[in-house]
Design a protein around this motif. Structure first.
Motif, short mmCIF file in Angstrom:
data_model
loop_
_atom_site.label_atom_id
_atom_site.label_comp_id
_atom_site.label_asym_id
_atom_site.label_seq_id
_atom_site.Cartn_x
_atom_site.Cartn_y
_atom_site.Cartn_z
N ARG A 1 -29.43 11.93 -80.20
CA ARG A 1 -29.68 10.79 -81.08
C ARG A 1 -28.39 10.41 -81.81
NH1 ARG A 1 -33.19 12.47 -85.16
NH2 ARG A 1 -33.90 14.13 -83.77
N LYS B 1 -26.12 8.55 -79.57
CA LYS B 1 -26.62 7.18 -79.37
C LYS B 1 -26.30 6.32 -80.58
CE LYS B 1 -30.55 6.49 -76.52
NZ LYS B 1 -32.01 6.49 -76.43
N ASP B 2 -26.53 6.90 -81.76
CA ASP B 2 -26.22 6.16 -82.98
C ASP B 2 -24.74 5.82 -83.05
OD1 ASP B 2 -28.83 6.35 -83.60
OD2 ASP B 2 -28.60 7.66 -85.35
N LEU C 1 -24.07 2.94 -80.87
CA LEU C 1 -24.56 1.72 -81.52
C LEU C 1 -23.60 1.27 -82.61
CD1 LEU C 1 -26.78 -0.39 -82.05
CD2 LEU C 1 -27.99 1.33 -83.41
N CYS D 1 -31.20 -2.60 -85.95
CA CYS D 1 -31.19 -2.09 -84.58
C CYS D 1 -31.92 -0.76 -84.46
CB CYS D 1 -29.75 -1.95 -84.08
SG CYS D 1 -28.92 -3.54 -83.95
N LYS D 2 -31.84 0.07 -85.50
CA LYS D 2 -32.59 1.31 -85.48
C LYS D 2 -34.09 1.03 -85.54
CE LYS D 2 -31.45 5.13 -85.74
NZ LYS D 2 -31.40 6.09 -84.61
N GLU E 1 -35.27 -0.33 -81.72
CA GLU E 1 -34.46 0.38 -80.72
C GLU E 1 -34.72 -0.12 -79.31
OE1 GLU E 1 -32.85 4.53 -81.61
OE2 GLU E 1 -34.92 4.63 -82.34
N ASP E 2 -35.86 -0.77 -79.12
CA ASP E 2 -36.13 -1.35 -77.80
C ASP E 2 -35.12 -2.44 -77.48
OD1 ASP E 2 -37.30 -2.68 -80.01
OD2 ASP E 2 -38.43 -3.96 -78.65
N GLY F 1 -31.95 -2.89 -79.49
CA GLY F 1 -30.59 -2.43 -79.76
C GLY F 1 -29.75 -3.56 -80.32
#
Lengths: 205, 655
Positions: free
Chosen positions: B94, B97-98, B101, B136-137, B140-141, B143
């Motif tokens: 996670r 991923k963050d 992003l 965006c969090k 998340e679908d 982004g």
């Protein structure tokens, strides 16, 4: 410029922030303005008149957004493109590592025989370079593309990728098919077949 | 940031002149307050603002501390577990991923609004990053998608510009309290996030990839909504108001999504200079917070440059739409919104012409009629119904109507006819479903859309025609039943009934055959020979026993009530148990179809008005309650009940 001049369509692709727009602005308008650089949304478009072997041509340049990689849109950009310029940032190794994907995209959507050119940009960032020139050359060779390293900031090697690509396109008769070119302007040009074609298509009996 | 005195003056400019949202049509005074009124506050009354804002603000506060606070706290800290495990639940996954992003967002925030020094301020950039990251969090679908950052930037600019510092104490006026809450500079980010979320309710779809995954080489499953929307604007909206322009863009192969993606995603942010853009947003938010109007604004913008566009070649046209020419002074970009409202309310050639002429005083040429259209029309006049087998399987109908004749005696004609009628109805429903399926398909395959629309229109007309024809046939079947329903059917009456049924069969067999209306009008059986089919199969006992020729049409109920040995209670217990008509057992004999149980088929009964619904819903909505007849309901259930109580075979045994 006359709208009768033959047109050549080039596409700039590559990851977000790799310097596609800067390269295009420098080549077409001789502008370099980091203060005005901004993310391209969708696609941008510029026209430049060029002379190829003494004949005027119109160069249609499509500057695509790095993030916009969905099929429907991508395929519409690729429609009738004769050349693709793939851009990565020599100071961003990740952008270089993604180039395999970009070549794959070009091969998926562009017409067969499309001319490819790989460009490593931002070589003025000497201190932060993370991709060697040799790596870029090797990758270009693998995909049958020409290769240049350039700097939009210093103007170094800005014209070369475009000039070489256009030269290669006009040297490839299948890419300069008038029927193909005509279609891009909204009409289908029906040209009489040449004697050679008629001869080739004739039956052998 | 505003001084409190100035803010107060501007605040009053809103609330001294307006007492309801409806009257606030353009931004006056404080733009940020107007935007909040249009987009955020459920009520115009300033007394309600604080409640909304405090809920919104604490929500953002919580989200920000949970999303933005956490990763920075854990930066370089042991998150536990295996950092290399490729597992969604792994906090490291996670975290990575963050980070990805964040990188994407930072990249665009740093080059956001490059010509405005305000956005080079690190604090402003931090606000942008946080708002985008939290959104965006939360989504998340989706982004982060490029373009969102400029929507946030505009909101942040407007809200930040109107904010007032807290703690400026001077002579406190009562209204200042609300105003200070609304404009509190500490909550600019919070309020920006709230407005951004409202805009994204509509705009999120414009950023979605749709069914199409990002992975390359996968088979396409569906177009992204923005591509659908672009095509819709071009092929459904523009074409209706300016077909010449629509066709020209199509002929040039200028794909609408190529330029509309930027127009729409940024809400025209790159097409106009900021001060003019803000006016566009004012009018847009005031008129339509759901942003449906955006589609029409795109059409209005295309119409404004339609003259250069229709004369443009490919590259000139692309240049025009991708470097949209600034509209000249007397008509600033905000006029696109009023044009859009006009087009929304007048999506016609005339509506388009009105807008075009308003700015050019040149009239677009009337569209030359396509020869294909007249060809289609003549094809239709030749065979008005077309071949019904195209949408109603002929075999099925054929067997249905044969069933009417063959099974008539075995089963009771009414049951078979009832089924036949029901089948015809079902076919109509199936046809309608096919039609709606075609519509759904059309929205997917927009390239074929125009053609499909034409087809659907033709089919609708055909359906209407078919519906009228069906009514006639139903009427004829009804008359036949009335005839055969008699306890004792005279040979002439039976002949007529059979002739009518044969006519129905012939009509169902041949969709182009005109229904012989004369057969409907014949009351007294004409002694015409029946040349059509072989003689009907042997009649059941009930028919053979019939000898009465006195009454052609007899009321079924009265007939049954008179039947010896069949106590009324039996009927009440079965088929009539729900009959609310107290007089049903003593009903007067009727003498015409109009009074029969099939009176609704004649179409003069008010209940037949509900028949469109009847057909459309595919079920029953008879509405013929209390008619005292055997057949009290038109629906499937009613029919079942009828069969129970009105089976000719049963009647025979009862006698």
């Amino acid at each position: 410029m006359s709208s009768q001049d033959p047109t050549i369509k080039l596409l700039l692709i590559g990851p977000s922030n790799s310097g596609k727009t800067a390269l295009l602005l420098r080549y077409v308008d001789d502008i370099f303005d980091t203060d005005n650089a901004t993310a391209t949304i969708g696609v941008d478009f510029k026209v430049k008149k060029v002379s190829v072997k003494g004949k005027p041509h119109r160069l249609l340049l499509f500057d695509t957004a790095g993030q916009e990689r969905f099929r429907t849109l991508t395929s519409s950009y690729y429609r009738n493109a004769q050349g693709v310029i793939l851009v990565y940032d020599v100071s961003n190794r990740e952008s270089f590592l993604s180039m395999g994907h970009w070549f794959g995209e070009a091969e998926t959507y562009a017409s067969p025989g499309v001319i490819k050119c790989l460009v490593g940009s931002k070589i003025d960032r000497v201190g932060s370079r993370t991709v060697k020139r040799e790596e870029g050359e090797a990758l270009a060779k693998k995909y049958g593309a020409t290769f240049y390293e350039c700097s939009s900031k210093t103007r170094q090697n800005i014209r070369e990728p475009f000039v070489t690509t256009v030269d290669r396109i006009v040297d490839t008769p299948q890419l300069m098919d008038p029927a193909l070119l005509g279609r891009r302007d909204g009409t289908v040009a029906l040209r009489p077949r040449t004697d050679e074609e008629i001869a080739n298509s004739g039956c052998s009996c | 940031m505003r001084e409190i005195q100035e803010a107060r003056k501007q605040w009053r400019a809103i609330f001294d002149n307006h007492t309801e949202r409806k009257s606030l049509r353009s931004a006056v005074g404080l733009r940020s307050v107007c935007w909040k009124i249009w987009l955020l506050f459920p009520d115009f009354d300033p007394a309600t603002y604080e409640r909304t804002l405090s809920a919104e603000r604490s929500a953002y506060e919580a989200l920000r501390s949970s999303f933005v606070g956490a990763p920075e706290d854990t930066d370089g800290v042991n998150l536990g577990g295996d950092p290399l495990a490729e597992d969604e639940a792994n906090p490291w996954t996670r975290y990575r991923k963050d980070e990805e992003l964040r990188r994407e967002i930072v990249q665009d925030v740093e080059r956001c609004m490059p010509d405005m020094p305000h956005f080079r301020d690190p604090r402003v950039q931090a606000s942008l990053r946080e708002i985008l990251f939290v959104y965006c969090k939360l989504n998340e679908d989706l982004g982060y998608r490029q373009g969102m950052h400029e929507l946030v930037a505009v909101l942040l600019w407007v809200l930040g510009g109107d904010a007032v510092e807290e703690g400026v104490q001077e002579e406190e006026e009562e209204e200042d309290a609300v105003m200070k809450v609304v404009l509190d500079s500490r909550y600019v980010d919070h309020d920006t996030f709230s407005l951004f979320q409202v805009i994204m309710r509509a705009a999120k779809a414009w950023y979605e990839l749709g069914e199409e995954a990002e992975g390359r080489g996968r088979p396409p499953r569906g177009r992204p909504p923005i591509v659908e929307k672009s095509r819709y604007i071009h092929e459904q909206l523009l074409v209706q108001v300016d077909p010449e322009l629509g066709d020209h863009l199509k002929a040039l192969d200028v794909l609408p999504q190529v330029f509309l993606i930027r127009w729409i995603r940024l809400l025209f942010g790159r097409e106009f200079p900021l001060p003019e853009l803000l006016e566009v947003w004012d009018t847009l938010f005031a008129e339509d917070p759901d942003l449906v109007l955006v589609d029409y604004i795109c059409v209005a913008m295309l119409l404004r440059i339609r003259w250069p566009l229709v004369e443009a070649d490919y590259s000139t046209a692309l240049t025009l739409v991708l470097r949209y020419p600034s509209p000249p002074a007397p008509h600033p970009p905000a006029t696109f919104v009023s044009d859009a409202i006009h087009l929304r309310d007048n999506l016609t050639l005339a509506g388009g012409r009105h807008i075009i002429m308003q700015y050019s005083s040149r009239e677009p040429a009337a569209r030359p009629s396509a020869p294909a259209v007249s060809a289609r029309v003549s094809a239709r006049t030749k065979s008005p119904l077309g071949s019904p087998t195209r949408f109603i399987p002929g075999v099925q109908l054929d067997s249905v109507i044969s069933g009417v004749l063959d099974r008539g005696e075995k089963w009771g004609v009414q049951r078979a006819v009832g089924r036949a009628v029901a089948d015809v109805k079902k076919n109509v429903v199936v046809f309608q479903q096919q039609q709606s399926a075609q519509w759904a398909e059309a929205s997917k395959e927009v390239a074929r859309e125009e053609e499909l629309v034409r087809k659907s229109r033709a089919l609708s007309k055909r359906l209407k025609h078919d519906e009228e024809r069906r009514k006639l046939l139903e009427k004829m079947v009804g008359l036949s039943i009335d005839g055969l329903e008699q306890e004792s059917v005279d040979p002439a009456g039976r002949k007529l009934a059979l002739e009518r049924l044969r006519e129905v069969r012939a009509c169902l067999k041949d969709g182009t055959r005109t229904v012989d209306v004369a057969l409907l009008e014949t009351v007294v059986p004409a002694l015409v020979p029946l040349p059509l089919s072989p003689p009907p199969p042997p009649k059941p006992a009930a028919y053979k026993k019939s000898s009465s020729t006195t009454v052609l049409v007899k009321p079924a109920v009265a007939l049954m009530a008179k039947t010896p040995g069949s106590p009324p209670g039996g009927f009440v217990g079965t088929s009539f148990k729900n009959n609310s008509d107290p007089d049903f057992l003593t009903h007067k004999p009727r003498s015409s179809l109009a009074q029969s149980s099939f009176a609704w088929m004649l179409g003069d009964d008010p209940s037949t008005k509900a028949k469109t619904g009847f057909v459309a819903s595919g079920g029953g909505s008879g509405g013929r309650k209390g008619s005292g007849e055997v057949r009290r309901e038109g629906g499937e259930e009613g029919r079942e009940e009828c069969e129970e109580g009105f089976d000719l075979g049963n009647m025979g045994t009862k006698r």
